[in-house]
Design a protein around this motif. Structure first.
Motif, PDB file in Angstrom:
ATOM      1  N   VAL A 152       0.817  -1.223   0.000  1.00 31.42           N
ATOM      2  CA  VAL A 152       0.000   0.000   0.000  1.00 31.42           C
ATOM      3  C   VAL A 152       0.846   1.267   0.000  1.00 31.42           C
ATOM      4  O   VAL A 152       0.358   2.329  -0.379  1.00 31.42           O
ATOM      5  CB  VAL A 152      -0.999   0.039   1.186  1.00 31.42           C
ATOM      6  N   THR A 153       2.106   1.177   0.432  1.00 35.88           N
ATOM      7  CA  THR A 153       2.957   2.370   0.413  1.00 35.88           C
ATOM      8  C   THR A 153       3.627   2.560  -0.937  1.00 35.88           C
ATOM      9  O   THR A 153       4.241   3.593  -1.186  1.00 35.88           O
ATOM     10  CB  THR A 153       4.024   2.303   1.521  1.00 35.88           C
ATOM     11  N   GLU A 154       3.511   1.569  -1.836  1.00 34.14           N
ATOM     12  CA  GLU A 154       4.121   1.667  -3.159  1.00 34.14           C
ATOM     13  C   GLU A 154       3.099   1.796  -4.284  1.00 34.14           C
ATOM     14  O   GLU A 154       3.417   2.313  -5.350  1.00 34.14           O
ATOM     15  CB  GLU A 154       4.981   0.437  -3.437  1.00 34.14           C
ATOM     16  N   TYR A 155       1.862   1.309  -4.058  1.00 29.92           N
ATOM     17  CA  TYR A 155       0.866   1.287  -5.124  1.00 29.92           C
ATOM     18  C   TYR A 155      -0.496   1.749  -4.621  1.00 29.92           C
ATOM     19  O   TYR A 155      -0.863   1.493  -3.481  1.00 29.92           O
ATOM     20  CB  TYR A 155       0.680  -0.131  -5.678  1.00 29.92           C
ATOM     21  N   ILE A 156      -1.240   2.384  -5.508  1.00 28.54           N
ATOM     22  CA  ILE A 156      -2.643   2.701  -5.276  1.00 28.54           C
ATOM     23  C   ILE A 156      -3.435   1.901  -6.306  1.00 28.54           C
ATOM     24  O   ILE A 156      -3.185   2.018  -7.507  1.00 28.54           O
ATOM     25  CB  ILE A 156      -2.932   4.198  -5.459  1.00 28.54           C
TER      26      ILE A 156
END
Length: 153
Positions: free
Chosen positions: A98-102
């Motif tokens: 979740v911190t790398e992709y939406i």
């Protein structure tokens, strides 16, 4: 400084043209000079362009380089495929951080009528925050999800 008598009388014009002459007082030479309007305009444009380029928030200080740098910093869209073998659990880790992709779109090709939601969860020893699929009920079988994501930079 030059007086009005020295300059004489002038007609007024609504829009200047490049070949029109402007009267300029040259302070360093203490004299009045005629300058073509097009030359003054080019000088103003160069000054404005230089000022704008110096204010760019990029490492490249030319327009084309700055545009290329800004475009390379845009989030990249990627398409991921995730296959889940559902047994008896309700929640399955998609292994998408979740911190790398939406996630902006997700769909299943073979969900066989099972309903699901996408949620944020924690998984693994490092407690990585990943996106997860949460099924309503306890489905069994293989489910392939196509996931469209934006890469966060």
């Amino acid at each position: 400084m030059a007086s009005d008598k020295m300059l004489g009388s002038f007609d007024q014009k609504s829009a200047p043209e490049d070949n029109d002459l402007l009267v300029e007082y040259d302070a360093s030479a203490s004299k009045v000079k005629n300058v073509k309007f097009g030359g003054v305009w080019n000088w103003i444009v160069k000054k404005l362009t230089s000022a704008v380029i110096n204010e760019l928030q990029t490492s490249s200080k030319n327009v084309v380089g700055a545009i290329n740098e800004l475009n390379s910093n845009l989030p990249g869209m990627e398409f991921l495929t995730r296959t889940i073998t559902a047994k008896s659990e309700k929640v399955y880790d998609l292994q998408i951080n979740v911190t790398e992709y939406i996630i902006f779109s997700i769909w299943s090709e073979d969900r066989m009528g099972w309903q699901y939601t996408v949620t944020r969860g924690v998984s693994g020893i490092e407690a990585t925050q990943n996106w997860a699929i949460c099924f309503f009920g306890n489905p069994t079988g293989n489910f392939t999800f196509k996931v469209a994501v934006l890469k966060i930079k």
